[in-house]
Design a protein around this motif. Structure first.
Motif, mmCIF file in Angstrom:
data_model
loop_
_atom_site.group_PDB
_atom_site.id
_atom_site.type_symbol
_atom_site.label_atom_id
_atom_site.label_comp_id
_atom_site.label_asym_id
_atom_site.label_seq_id
_atom_site.Cartn_x
_atom_site.Cartn_y
_atom_site.Cartn_z
ATOM 1 N N SER A 32 0.827 -1.212 0.000
ATOM 2 C CA SER A 32 0.000 0.000 0.000
ATOM 3 C C SER A 32 0.860 1.261 0.000
ATOM 4 C CB SER A 32 -0.928 0.013 1.213
ATOM 5 O OG SER A 32 -0.165 -0.085 2.401
ATOM 6 N N THR A 33 2.062 1.191 0.572
ATOM 7 C CA THR A 33 2.953 2.347 0.565
ATOM 8 C C THR A 33 3.453 2.632 -0.840
ATOM 9 O OG1 THR A 33 3.642 1.748 2.779
ATOM 10 C CG2 THR A 33 5.028 3.311 1.617
ATOM 11 N N ARG A 34 3.767 1.544 -1.568
ATOM 12 C CA ARG A 34 4.248 1.726 -2.941
ATOM 13 C C ARG A 34 3.185 2.376 -3.818
ATOM 14 N NH1 ARG A 34 4.861 -0.475 -7.904
ATOM 15 N NH2 ARG A 34 3.449 -2.221 -7.612
ATOM 16 N N LEU A 35 1.917 2.094 -3.525
ATOM 17 C CA LEU A 35 0.845 2.578 -4.389
ATOM 18 C C LEU A 35 0.178 3.838 -3.856
ATOM 19 C CD1 LEU A 35 -0.695 -0.903 -5.187
ATOM 20 C CD2 LEU A 35 0.725 0.485 -6.686
ATOM 21 N N ALA A 36 0.812 4.497 -2.874
ATOM 22 C CA ALA A 36 0.156 5.626 -2.204
ATOM 23 C C ALA A 36 -0.216 6.757 -3.151
ATOM 24 C CB ALA A 36 1.050 6.167 -1.088
ATOM 25 N N LEU A 37 0.520 6.908 -4.254
ATOM 26 C CA LEU A 37 0.215 8.002 -5.179
ATOM 27 C C LEU A 37 -0.533 7.528 -6.417
ATOM 28 C CD1 LEU A 37 3.402 10.221 -5.129
ATOM 29 C CD2 LEU A 37 1.397 10.255 -3.674
ATOM 30 N N ASP A 38 -0.918 6.272 -6.436
ATOM 31 C CA ASP A 38 -1.603 5.741 -7.611
ATOM 32 C C ASP A 38 -3.031 6.260 -7.643
ATOM 33 O OD1 ASP A 38 -2.116 4.414 -9.852
ATOM 34 O OD2 ASP A 38 -1.872 2.393 -9.047
ATOM 35 N N MET A 61 0.439 10.969 -12.755
ATOM 36 C CA MET A 61 1.603 10.071 -12.736
ATOM 37 C C MET A 61 1.132 8.637 -12.902
ATOM 38 S SD MET A 61 4.596 9.893 -9.865
ATOM 39 C CE MET A 61 3.754 8.568 -8.993
ATOM 40 N N ILE A 62 1.906 7.860 -13.602
ATOM 41 C CA ILE A 62 1.545 6.470 -13.832
ATOM 42 C C ILE A 62 2.364 5.596 -12.890
ATOM 43 C CG2 ILE A 62 1.475 4.630 -15.544
ATOM 44 C CD1 ILE A 62 1.574 6.954 -17.650
ATOM 45 N N THR A 63 1.671 4.813 -12.080
ATOM 46 C CA THR A 63 2.352 3.893 -11.193
ATOM 47 C C THR A 63 2.478 2.568 -11.928
ATOM 48 O OG1 THR A 63 1.358 5.012 -9.333
ATOM 49 C CG2 THR A 63 2.251 2.819 -8.919
ATOM 50 N N TYR A 64 3.677 2.007 -11.926
ATOM 51 C CA TYR A 64 3.887 0.816 -12.741
ATOM 52 C C TYR A 64 4.877 -0.123 -12.073
ATOM 53 C CZ TYR A 64 8.149 3.259 -13.957
ATOM 54 O OH TYR A 64 9.350 3.908 -13.885
ATOM 55 N N ASN A 65 4.915 -1.326 -12.585
ATOM 56 C CA ASN A 65 5.876 -2.308 -12.104
ATOM 57 C C ASN A 65 7.044 -2.356 -13.071
ATOM 58 O OD1 ASN A 65 7.341 -4.441 -11.288
ATOM 59 N ND2 ASN A 65 5.735 -5.990 -11.557
ATOM 60 N N PRO A 66 8.215 -1.836 -12.681
ATOM 61 C CA PRO A 66 9.318 -1.724 -13.649
ATOM 62 C C PRO A 66 9.848 -3.058 -14.148
ATOM 63 C CG PRO A 66 10.070 -1.192 -11.430
ATOM 64 C CD PRO A 66 8.577 -1.343 -11.361
ATOM 65 N N LYS A 67 9.445 -4.147 -13.524
ATOM 66 C CA LYS A 67 10.021 -5.433 -13.927
ATOM 67 C C LYS A 67 9.226 -6.159 -14.997
ATOM 68 C CE LYS A 67 12.408 -5.639 -9.620
ATOM 69 N NZ LYS A 67 12.699 -6.276 -8.356
ATOM 70 N N PRO A 79 10.134 8.496 -14.124
ATOM 71 C CA PRO A 79 8.926 8.655 -14.936
ATOM 72 C C PRO A 79 8.702 7.467 -15.877
ATOM 73 C CG PRO A 79 10.113 10.733 -14.848
ATOM 74 C CD PRO A 79 10.975 9.703 -14.170
ATOM 75 N N PHE A 80 7.447 7.082 -15.979
ATOM 76 C CA PHE A 80 7.029 5.974 -16.818
ATOM 77 C C PHE A 80 7.619 6.053 -18.230
ATOM 78 C CE2 PHE A 80 3.679 4.225 -19.672
ATOM 79 C CZ PHE A 80 3.701 2.916 -19.234
ATOM 80 N N SER A 81 7.625 7.247 -18.820
ATOM 81 C CA SER A 81 8.097 7.383 -20.199
ATOM 82 C C SER A 81 9.552 6.948 -20.360
ATOM 83 C CB SER A 81 7.988 8.835 -20.660
ATOM 84 O OG SER A 81 6.660 9.261 -20.610
ATOM 85 N N LYS A 123 -0.621 5.299 -23.821
ATOM 86 C CA LYS A 123 -0.911 6.667 -24.232
ATOM 87 C C LYS A 123 0.298 7.598 -24.053
ATOM 88 C CE LYS A 123 -4.249 8.270 -21.865
ATOM 89 N NZ LYS A 123 -4.999 9.362 -21.200
ATOM 90 N N ALA A 124 1.120 7.320 -23.031
ATOM 91 C CA ALA A 124 2.245 8.206 -22.752
ATOM 92 C C ALA A 124 3.507 7.770 -23.497
ATOM 93 C CB ALA A 124 2.525 8.232 -21.251
ATOM 94 N N ASP A 125 3.365 6.762 -24.335
ATOM 95 C CA ASP A 125 4.528 6.234 -25.034
ATOM 96 C C ASP A 125 4.933 7.188 -26.158
ATOM 97 O OD1 ASP A 125 6.319 4.727 -26.490
ATOM 98 O OD2 ASP A 125 5.309 2.859 -25.977
ATOM 99 N N THR A 126 6.230 7.498 -26.211
ATOM 100 C CA THR A 126 6.649 8.442 -27.249
ATOM 101 C C THR A 126 6.518 7.853 -28.644
ATOM 102 O OG1 THR A 126 8.932 7.708 -26.992
ATOM 103 C CG2 THR A 126 8.272 9.649 -25.752
ATOM 104 N N LEU A 127 6.563 6.524 -28.750
ATOM 105 C CA LEU A 127 6.444 5.904 -30.068
ATOM 106 C C LEU A 127 5.090 6.272 -30.679
ATOM 107 C CD1 LEU A 127 7.777 4.226 -32.153
ATOM 108 C CD2 LEU A 127 7.084 2.152 -30.977
#
Lengths: 293, 293, 293, 293, 293
Positions: free
Chosen positions: B139-145, C1-7, B213-215, C18-22
């Motif tokens: 839940s801490t990781r997703l606090a800003l989701d 902001m997009i919350t994501y799983n980097p793995k 950032p996601f991008s 949608k936020a993809d530069t491609l």
């Protein structure tokens, strides 16, 4: 730490100081040269590969990766140097705070308070010397290790000496305050220096017990190893016997950077480039004695 | 976190530790090598492309872009390492402030105030351990989701535990002040440590709940993928079957850097390289008990 | 902001978010590919340039400049990311100071002071939400613009809302002090948090109203444009029809970096990667309510 | 300072703004192109150098040095930008401290103290405007120059205006304290803002009167000059008449970076990219008037 | 320090200032050119090596290592500049704190306290001038050297002058406090400036007595030396007599960067680029006299 004159180029280039990586790496460089000579014999005399062999093109891999390896080594160099410099800053801050505390205590305590003056004249430099001792200890390096260290058991149960000294100093200042020998405003004025000791100790411990992440350390070493080991394949063909000194020199450059980084990333050890903590502690002692006199 | 001796090269190069990227990437590297072999078959045996084919020149694209990809990976490495190191600094600061608070409270409270002493002996290390627990929580990781997380609903309504503990500590100090057991000047002297707890908690939450950032994350992965996927086209012609290990090695290098960065950019997870928060919390407990005794 | 799983590599590589530069660059990439095809036709079929043409050597210019362009893009990426991260830090600091102020006020005010407690329970989170609103406004972005903006005239005469809220909070604390409900030492203890609000607001305004110098922005765009536009001249000859995807890919890489940098250098806008200020403000509200309760 | 929309690519690429380096460098670029044409004539038509001439190989020097020159330009860009951004931060800090001081003074002074309120309503924004004036002055830029400047003699004997204003503000606050209109705790609370003014002034003076070391400035310019001047030797042979625009473009890129760095390294001048100090000072005036009202 | 106008390109390129590295390196460059000419004679006329000789391929080593050497020189440049700039910041901070202390003392002391006012008018600027003298001394540079320096023995037993001055200033402030001429709140307000003096002195000493680690200094010089010494082997064949100026120019570039870094890494010496400490100390004197008047 070695104090030197950076403008004396001749000495730097032609003498082989004990801390010189060329001296430390000499046996390894010899090994790499021998390995290179074996590859050369195999390629040129056993397999008789010519200029048109695909093997020669492996060099394009080395070119593509040369940027990555340079960047990585710079990342390594920067982080190691930053840790070393942060360690130096912490000890510089210890010097400053010891001096400032001595200057303030000297002004605030009346001349006749010989017992208290004498306490601070001893306790302030004592912190620096117990910190130096604490940072040299193997148990400090392993403070965050989650595996068992039965060989360090006795140390584990002992107390944290710098905390004890900091605690004694603070108790004495608080006693002076409660006895009315220093006033509340003066207590507030002393607070910065008092809490700085523990902050400095903690920052040095952090540098000591947290090397760069294990994965980076492994990866950089594996990368350098594979990179250098594959160099002779293409160089044997394009350079002939000249490949031997060339590969040796490239290995010297890459391995030196990693070697120096390893040495300075823990500035509190006993290596040639490490910080002269005992010298600094004795300087603090001298200056505090001058001030509180 | 893995504690290691950085000078032991042999182990680093020839053992395959659980946290070693070579081990994690092994299946993917195998896949890339297979893909490379397919391209090779197509180009050399089906289409029978020769040295003069335009396809061979694609390598000039890889050269031009090799700077950009190196730079990007270094940017990625630097930011990930900075976050990891900032996380370490925050916990180092928690250690320092816990110790300083204990030292100050110990001096200020009279020996007979057993109840208050006992409170602080428990509450100070409690903060570290609830913070460790708080940072491990999903839940801490997703606090800003901003999207809904119905699966975490029950947690959402619960209270923020570190804030509760910080609030209890501050209330107790304020009570001591109002009862006249510590004076105003002493309250001011304690203030730094008291407010530092919440600052540290907030900084750790920031690192936890805000990845780069996601991008950037998308772009770097797409870039590595396309870069490696197009390598075999030109290498098949210039290197022949040697292209297979070469492309595999290049992929290993580029993907390793991204993989390590992913792992360390959140230093509060349960990965091999993550910070040993529980160990630190238990160290704080030990030291506070030593000081307040 | 997009919350994501980097793995989750698979999603990153094959989905087009949608936020993809491609996705954003797709039409431009198509345009560049078309342009490249025109050049190709001209060179190969109209002017019938051969391998020995001087035009092919233009590639040496691209090689020399590829370092400069990479460095510039990394400079751009670093400064944009630093601004984004500084913005995040400022909001993290707002979270911390809001919590600390709530914790302190809650301890200092007696339980029966319902009116004052209720004021702070509302006013502290109010600052965060008016700041979010203030930073979204176009007038904030143009605060340092020396040209006239008649369309924003009405806004220009209105008051600076965050300053008004900060002023109200400070007045209330000062009133409590003058009424003797908090003492002087407590006022000093509250001072850090009180002044932090305006500091945070100013730092966010600075990021918002000061983009990187105009000259850099112009130069980087002009440089990328000329660099990509001249690529097909030499690539058409060495790569033939393969030049079209190659130039397209190089353009994708260079333009993506500039595009992402543009998006994140102002972290207070409404872009996909921008900071979730409203979510943060509502988190502050929730936590303050928990604490002051 | 020019406020702009970074997403408007078309304008950036095709318009030639007054601050655009392409416009400023146009005559120099023309000169370089002419020089290049002369070299070309000499090599191709007078000396009739062929493809096998050693001159063509000079390009390998440019390749080796292209990394060094890129790195240097990035070093230059980074330091110039850091100075510009630090200047901006200082003025941002001046805005924050002016606002905070106004907020605090407004709360602490009773409504009937019209004379004192009116003093601060004028004196706080006055500091910003005299600082702007002070930083524009040539004598500030030359404050550390050890050579004589007879033309500035009259200025040398005049007083340091920002110090005078800061002194007046502090005297007034101290007077309020001695008259009992603000209490000791409030004096402490005001201290941060009061001392920040002089700190900000000093930091801006430092940026203004200390450019990057003379040796770097000389070396970078000499290096760019020799680098570009030797480019046509090899390019004339490999590129023919195409060498003219190619060398022109490379010069444009390298010189632009140096030119922008020169402009922004002193952010307090009157250049297009410099900070809008007068606008900021008038914003401070407006906000302080709103707060103290 | 040399104050200059960065926009005057013509002077920079064609004049040879005393601090210009081209002037300092001239004899060495001549030496390298002569060495290069000897190699050339040997290769071309004695051994008669042709285009197909393996020696020519040594250039591939230089290409691979050119990234590493550039990175290293940038690391060197960055750390040297950071030290120089930190030194400048420290002196800037000394200026600020001297001014602030003067402003505060001037407000707090009644007009009739002529003796005290006169003390501070002298003592504050005195600190700056004794610090300048202290930093110029050779004994300060060697403060951390663990080897014996019999030639500096007499200095070793003398006292630390800046500490003595700081101590005198603090004693006087404390005396004013004990005599009731300044109150407790005012003592707290003065504390920041008082302790800053010793912090600044310590930071300058740190920069002065801790050069970058010896190993880096040795390695960079050895690396440049070997790199340049092996350049003529391949360049003699590909460039003929043109190799002489080319190698000379490459040496000029690499050695200049190292030379400038050596000069500025200790900003407190007497080199052309070093900080004008005496000028700054006299500026402080002038401004303090203006303020305390």
């Amino acid at each position: 730490m070695i104090t030197y004159n950076p403008k004396d180029w001749f000495t730097f280039i032609f003498r082989f100081h004990k801390a010189d990586t060329l001296r430390k790496l000499a046996p390894l460089i010899a090994g790499i040269c021998f390995y290179c000579w074996v590859i050369l014999l195999l390629e040129l005399h056993i397999f008789k590969l010519g200029e048109s062999s695909h093997v020669k093109q492996i060099t394009s891999m080395h070119t593509l990766l040369s940027f990555v390896i340079s960047m990585l080594l710079v990342f390594r160099t920067n982080t190691a140097y930053d840790r070393w410099w942060e360690g130096r800053k912490m000890w510089g801050s210890l010097v400053n705070n010891s001096r400032n505390l001595a200057i303030k205590i000297n002004s605030m305590l009346k001349g006749e308070e010989m017992a208290h003056r004498s306490f601070f004249r001893k306790a302030i430099p004592l912190y620096a010397s117990v910190l130096a001792h604490h940072l040299h200890a193997e148990s400090t390096r392993l403070a965050l290790d989650e595996t068992e260290h039965p060989e360090l058991k006795t140390i584990d149960t002992s107390r944290h000496i710098p905390n004890q000294v900091a605690s004694l100093i603070f108790q004495r200042v608080n006693l002076l305050y409660e006895e009315g020998k220093i006033k509340g405003d003066q207590l507030i004025v002393l607070n910065n220096e008092l809490q700085s000791f523990t902050d400095i100790c903690g920052a040095c411990e952090r540098i000591k017990n947290t090397p760069i992440p294990f994965s980076y350390s492994v990866f950089i070493k594996k990368f350098i190893f594979f990179y250098v080991m594959t160099l002779p394949f293409s160089f044997a063909i394009s350079l002939g016997y000249l490949a031997i000194p060339v590969v040796g020199f490239i290995f010297y450059v890459l391995a030196s950077l990693e070697l120096i980084a390893e040495e300075i990333e823990d500035p509190f050890g006993g290596d040639e480039n490490d910080l002269p903590m005992n010298k600094m502690a004795s300087n603090i002692k001298k200056h505090v004695a001058e001030i509180i006199g």
